[in-house]
Each structure stands twice: as structure tokens, then as C-alpha cells.
Design a protein around this motif. Structure first.
Motif, PDB file in Angstrom:
ATOM      1  N   ARG A 218       0.848  -1.200   0.000  1.00 34.03           N
ATOM      2  CA  ARG A 218       0.000   0.000   0.000  1.00 34.03           C
ATOM      3  C   ARG A 218       0.877   1.241   0.000  1.00 34.03           C
ATOM      4  N   HIS A 219       0.517   2.219  -0.825  1.00 36.88           N
ATOM      5  CA  HIS A 219       1.298   3.456  -0.891  1.00 36.88           C
ATOM      6  C   HIS A 219       0.377   4.637  -1.171  1.00 36.88           C
ATOM      7  N   TRP A 220       0.981   5.827  -1.227  1.00 38.62           N
ATOM      8  CA  TRP A 220       0.274   7.106  -1.186  1.00 38.62           C
ATOM      9  C   TRP A 220       0.592   7.896  -2.449  1.00 38.62           C
ATOM     10  N   HIS A 221      -0.433   8.192  -3.232  1.00 42.58           N
ATOM     11  CA  HIS A 221      -0.233   8.712  -4.592  1.00 42.58           C
ATOM     12  C   HIS A 221      -1.018   9.985  -4.872  1.00 42.58           C
ATOM     13  N   THR A 222      -0.485  10.748  -5.824  1.00 44.85           N
ATOM     14  CA  THR A 222      -1.295  11.819  -6.414  1.00 44.85           C
ATOM     15  C   THR A 222      -0.812  12.037  -7.830  1.00 44.85           C
ATOM     16  N   SER A 223      -1.676  12.583  -8.694  1.00 42.61           N
ATOM     17  CA  SER A 223      -1.300  12.809 -10.096  1.00 42.61           C
ATOM     18  C   SER A 223      -0.426  14.054 -10.209  1.00 42.61           C
ATOM     19  N   PRO A 224       0.344  14.176 -11.296  1.00 48.13           N
ATOM     20  CA  PRO A 224       1.104  15.408 -11.537  1.00 48.13           C
ATOM     21  C   PRO A 224       0.167  16.619 -11.540  1.00 48.13           C
ATOM     22  N   ALA A 255      -3.552   3.466  -1.987  1.00 43.84           N
ATOM     23  CA  ALA A 255      -3.984   2.303  -2.766  1.00 43.84           C
ATOM     24  C   ALA A 255      -2.933   1.214  -2.714  1.00 43.84           C
ATOM     25  N   THR A 256      -3.393  -0.026  -2.802  1.00 37.99           N
ATOM     26  CA  THR A 256      -2.445  -1.127  -2.956  1.00 37.99           C
ATOM     27  C   THR A 256      -2.100  -1.270  -4.435  1.00 37.99           C
ATOM     28  N   VAL A 257      -0.993  -1.950  -4.698  1.00 37.21           N
ATOM     29  CA  VAL A 257      -0.620  -2.248  -6.073  1.00 37.21           C
ATOM     30  C   VAL A 257      -1.750  -3.015  -6.761  1.00 37.21           C
ATOM     31  N   ASN A 286      12.208  -4.518   0.411  1.00 36.57           N
ATOM     32  CA  ASN A 286      12.608  -4.034   1.739  1.00 36.57           C
ATOM     33  C   ASN A 286      12.499  -2.523   1.868  1.00 36.57           C
ATOM     34  N   MET A 287      12.894  -1.802   0.817  1.00 40.92           N
ATOM     35  CA  MET A 287      12.795  -0.339   0.873  1.00 40.92           C
ATOM     36  C   MET A 287      11.338   0.095   0.996  1.00 40.92           C
ATOM     37  N   VAL A 288      10.493  -0.463   0.170  1.00 39.46           N
ATOM     38  CA  VAL A 288       9.096  -0.030   0.091  1.00 39.46           C
ATOM     39  C   VAL A 288       8.351  -0.339   1.393  1.00 39.46           C
ATOM     40  N   ALA A 289       8.807  -1.357   2.102  1.00 37.76           N
ATOM     41  CA  ALA A 289       8.158  -1.733   3.366  1.00 37.76           C
ATOM     42  C   ALA A 289       8.178  -0.589   4.375  1.00 37.76           C
ATOM     43  N   GLY A 290       9.152   0.321   4.248  1.00 42.16           N
ATOM     44  CA  GLY A 290       9.259   1.432   5.186  1.00 42.16           C
ATOM     45  C   GLY A 290       8.538   2.694   4.727  1.00 42.16           C
ATOM     46  N   PRO A 293       2.082   4.458   3.963  1.00 39.86           N
ATOM     47  CA  PRO A 293       0.920   3.840   3.326  1.00 39.86           C
ATOM     48  C   PRO A 293      -0.200   4.843   3.027  1.00 39.86           C
ATOM     49  N   GLY A 294      -0.180   5.983   3.718  1.00 43.30           N
ATOM     50  CA  GLY A 294      -1.233   6.967   3.477  1.00 43.30           C
ATOM     51  C   GLY A 294      -1.410   7.886   4.670  1.00 43.30           C
TER      52      GLY A 294
END
Lengths: 327, 327
Positions: A218-224, A255-257, A286-290, A293-294
Motif C-alpha cells: 500500500r502506498h500514497w499517490h497523487t497525479s502530476p 492504494a495497494t498495487v 525491503n525499501m518499500v516496506a518502510g 501507506p497513506g
């Protein structure tokens, strides 16, 4: 109105200059001059009818900040930074560009303020890298900044400086904590976060993309487009409503992948999804785990900052802005 | 073992040097050398039998940090700072001493690490001024740092630097967020926080003291003895148990002024309490309204940092340490 964009050759900087050109005004005042600087000479926006000063400059070089401030621009967008990976590899360069360069800018403004009361709006792009694992989900606005990279440390320090210099009245600053920008236009790059964009952008035009992590990340996104909107809103918002805490976590889409991929399926079909090739990469996992998430982003939402509410919207924004509106 | 104390002429610095002298060891290793520096020449502890280097030095002066690091001390206590009021009045001096001086020290260690792998323990005194109103009570460990003074900003920035330099392996750092120290020995001073100590210390020896705020003001305290204990525990704790978040809010005692006064009554009687004269001061009332009422300090407690649990204890510690044990 004279606007400066530091970091104008980057993706967000170019889109910001283009949007300001299209708008022709900021906060109801016509834009008559733009100064665009970056470590490579930025392109002047084609249709801008005012004066453009586009030049190669390194904010951490002696005298550079003073030169920018000498013209007393009304608004300064400071987007320039050494990216996370490079700041981690080259410790001194990261601190020099990301911390010292920013402080030179802030101090040049402070000294100008002392001369004639100059007090510009300063919009600084910070990052979700100011927080570090372990993290709750969603992350509250009041959560502490415990970065796990030198880049995140430099951004967190600049947020503190910006709030203090603003409190002292040297300038009117706001720090915009950008989510990861998705879909990043252009070619796949080697940034560890690149896959979040790659797995959408490449299949949309019939090309394969590699997914190095599992679907439940899970990660945190926005459009350009939203990122540019945040910066313009930050340049025009009444800072009395913001108060002394000038670093704001922007709204975004958590959102999750797997959710990204289902949005791709809805917009572009199974054929596009079939172009995603799973190749687990332990280092990236490993990097993304840190990573964050939002965020709750309650304050920013209440202050009128707006982002997409579904990945379908983010993908359609990319199709509109980068692919001429159709697949 | 060679120990450096920067800020050794201050109240905490002197008590720390005296305690280290009395202990004769740190973490089981004999202390053979102490380097004591401050902007005025510190006094050497009378009964220390090892080598003492006591000298006047300004950490923000060129070459000073390198000189300190050249001897490769095992532990560096960095307590030196321009206090809050002065850092607010003299912006450039505050940043030069509190931020740049600290960064020079950290960078001198980093460069020495690059030469021969030198990696000392660095114990840095931070402050509850890293947080700023509005504040919850109690303040959780995860609460963000939004200082409302330049001093608090400088401390928060140094905490971030210390965590990053520690994460990179340049040194083993820990930042100790001290509560307000009460009872401060010595004469009443003009610090806005001085009354918290004055209203106890002065009546204990039959002198009048002025209370400028109302009895319901809540604040966060620890004794000088506990403060020294925090620093020594910070110098010896296994940092693997602390992890990457190196800035710790210390335990303390949250008490209202009224509760302080009732403790004074229990220890020293009505006659002492009668020496407190109420003279409301609007400026101090407004300043204190933004100060921290108290912290949870869960992590620090779990890591073995210990403080007083009643104001009676704090007053008795003062009687023991400053008044020879009796009234």
C-alpha cells in the motif's frame, strides 16, 4: 506579478510553469515575469507572453540566492532537490543542495526583509519521506517526523526552518508534503518508486512493465496535475487560516498495487494488465516496506487542497494530459 | 575513558562533571580524562584525579570542533546552547551557536569517522521547546515537533541531524529532551520559566518569591539530579534497544503550580507558603500558556530513564543536594 520557480526543469516544475502560463494569472493578478532556474537551463513555456528569465543556476553556489532575491519576486516556488537515492549515496552533496541551498535562499530573503520589508510567498515542496517506519495507517497530521533517509531529514529540517522564518515574519512560507507522483510521464527510471508509475504508464501504450513487489503493498499517490494544483493553492491560500504549522501533508490516494492494477483493468482492459510482469526484487521490497501507506491529511483537506479519489481518475488524468485523451 | 562536556560551566554541566567525578567510571570503565569547555572557562571538579582540560571555547568558531575531536574522546556530552530568550532576541547568534555549532561538531566527528572509523557516543540535550501549542495532555512520544521559538526550532533540527548521522554510523547519538529543571539552584533569574523554581527555592530559605501566573498552570518538571541521571543513562544505554528514533522525551513530573505549592506546604509548612507573593504578569501568563503540560514518555520509561514521581521528592532532592539535607 513576478514568479520564480527553482527546479523549473524538473517534471513538476515544467508542469507548474505551463499551468501558470495557461492561467496567465495567480490569485487574480496577471503574471508579467517568470524566472526559471535549475541546474540545467529550463525551457521557457512556449506561449508565455511576459518576460522570461531562464537560466542554469545552483542555489548552493555563493551569491545565487541573493541574485534571485534582488529582483524582489512576489512568489518563489522552491522545488529543487537532489533526489532520495542520490542524497543517500552522496552525503555531502545532499546536505549542500537540499539543506544549505534552501537555507541560503531563506537567509537571502531574511536579509532583504531587513532592508526594505520584502516578504514574498515561498512555496516549498517537501515529501512524505519526512516520516519513517514503523508507521500507522492512516498517518495523522500530528505524527512526528522520523525520516529514515538523509533526503527525508533534509526536507524535515527545511520544514522547520520555513515555519520559523515565517513565524518571524521574514516571508510567508508553506511546505507542501507531496505524495508519490503517479503516473509520472516519461521513460521508466531507476528510482525505487518508479514501478508504481511504470506498471500503469507502459501497459497503457502497449509496453511491458516490471512489478518488483507484491500486490498488497500500500502506498500514497497523487497525479502530476494534483501536485501542480497543490502548489498553486499553496501560493494563493490565506496563510492566516494555516497558522504557525506551515508543513502540510497533502491529500492523496492510498492504494495497494492490486488496486492500481484493477483500475488499469477497468480503464484499459485485461490486455493491458497482461503486460505487467512480476519479478520480485528483494531490495525494493525491503525499501518499500518502510514507506508511507497513506495520510489523513485532515488539515490540508479542510484548507481546500484537492486530490483524486480513485485510481481510475489518476489513470484518466494521465490519458488526458499525456496521451491526448484517448488510448 | 576520555569524556568531553561542551557547556560544562552551566548548571547541568557542572553537576554532570561532579557526578562523573564521584562515580569515577562510566559504564564500568574508569574515567581517566575530562575535557570541559564552555564560553567561560569551566571549573575543574575538585576531587577528580585524572587529567582535566578545562578551557574557554566557542563551538561555532572555526576549527574548534576539530580540536575537540582530534583527541578522539569516547563520550561527548553536548549541553551548550544559547537559551530560548536570547535565541529569540538575536536570530543570527541563536542559529550560529545552537544549529551551526552543533553541525560543526557532528561534521568533525563524521570526517574523523571517515579517517579511522572513530565513532563516539554523543549525548545531546534537547528540550521540550521542540513542541508548541496547541498541545494535548499528556503529549505522546509520536507527537510532531512544531516549535514556536527559534530555540525550539534549532533543537528540533539538531535532533534530526543527530538521528541521521547516527543512522549513517558516524557516531552513536542520543538526544535527551529535558523537562524544565526544578528546583534550579542559585539566584532568581529573569528567564520566563524561573518562577517554577523561585516559588520553592526562595521560601525554603525564608525569602519571598513572586508567582506571576495562576495556580492552575500545569507544566513538566524534573530535578537537576534526575537530569544528570538521564544524561548518564543516555551515555551508557545500549542504542540497539533505542533504534533509529534517537530523540527521546524524558520522563518527568506533570504538576500544576497549586500542586507545587501544596508539596512545599507538606515539606516546609504554611510559613514557607506564605512567602509566595502573587503578582500576575500578562506577558509571562501568555508565554506559559503555550508550554508543554506533560509527556507520556513511554519509550524513555521503558528504556530505563527514571524521574521523580512527586513534588515532595523534588523538593527533598533540592534540600539534600543544595541545603545540606536540612531546612
Amino acid at each position: 506579478m513576478h514568479i520564480v520557480i527553482i527546479g523549473a526543469a524538473g517534471m513538476v516544475g515544467r508542469k507548474l510553469a505551463a499551468k501558470l502560463t495557461a492561467d496567465g494569472q495567480l490569485d487574480g493578478k496577471p503574471i508579467t515575469e517568470m524566472t526559471l532556474v535549475d541546474v540545467v537551463t529550463p525551457e521557457a513555456p512556449a506561449s508565455f507572453t511576459g518576460k522570461v528569465n531562464a537560466r542554469e543556476a545552483d542555489l548552493s553556489a555563493p551569491g545565487e540566492a541573493e541574485t534571485l532575491v534582488a529582483a524582489r519576486p512576489d512568489v518563489i516556488f522552491h522545488l529543487a532537490a537532489i533526489v532520495s537515492g542520490e542524497a543517500e549515496l552522496d552525503f555531502e552533496k545532499g546536505y549542500r543542495i537540499n539543506l544549505d541551498g534552501t537555507r541560503y535562499l531563506f537567509d537571502a530573503i531574511r536579509l532583504a526583509h531587513g532592508v526594505d520589508g520584502y516578504r514574498p510567498r515561498v512555496v516549498f515542496t517537501s515529501s512524505i519521506a519526512v516520516v519513517g517506519a514503523p508507521l500507522p495507517y492512516p498517518i495523522p497530521d500530528e505524527y512526528h517526523t522520523t525520516p529514515l533517509t538523509s533526503y527525508g531529514t533534509q526536507k524535515a529540517i527545511c520544514e522547520l526552518l520555513l515555519s520559523d522564518y515565517s513565524r518571524r515574519g521574514f516571508f510567508d512560507g508553506i511546505a507542501i508534503r507531496l505524495p508519490t507522483i503517479c503516473i509520472r510521464p516519461g521513460k521508466p527510471n531507476k528510482a525505487a518508486s518508479g514501478f508504481f508509475s511504470n506498471i500503469l504508464r507502459e501497459p497503457l501504450v502497449g509496453r511491458e512493465a516490471i512489478l518488483p513487489v507484491s500486490d498488497d503493498v500500500r502506498h500514497w499517490h497523487t497525479s502530476p496535475r494534483s501536485a501542480v494544483g497543490f502548489l498553486i493553492h499553496g501560493a494563493t491560500i490565506d496563510l492566516e487560516t494555516v497558522g504557525p504549522r506551515r508543513a502540510l501533508s497533502m491529500p492523496g490516494l492510498s492504494a495497494t498495487v492490486g488496486e492500481q492494477i484493477e483500475a488499469l483493468r477497468r480503464v484499459a482492459g485485461d490486455k493491458a494488465v497482461a503486460l505487467i510482469r512480476r519479478e520480485p526484487d528483494e531490495m525494493i521490497i525491503n525499501m518499500v516496506a518502510g514507506w508511507a501507506p497513506g495520510f489523513e491529511a485532515k488539515r490540508a483537506k479542510a484548507l481546500g487542497f484537492k486530490a483524486e479519489t480513485s485510481f481510475d481518475e489518476i489513470i484518466r488524468a494521465h490519458i488526458d494530459d499525456e496521451l491526448g485523451g484517448t488510448l
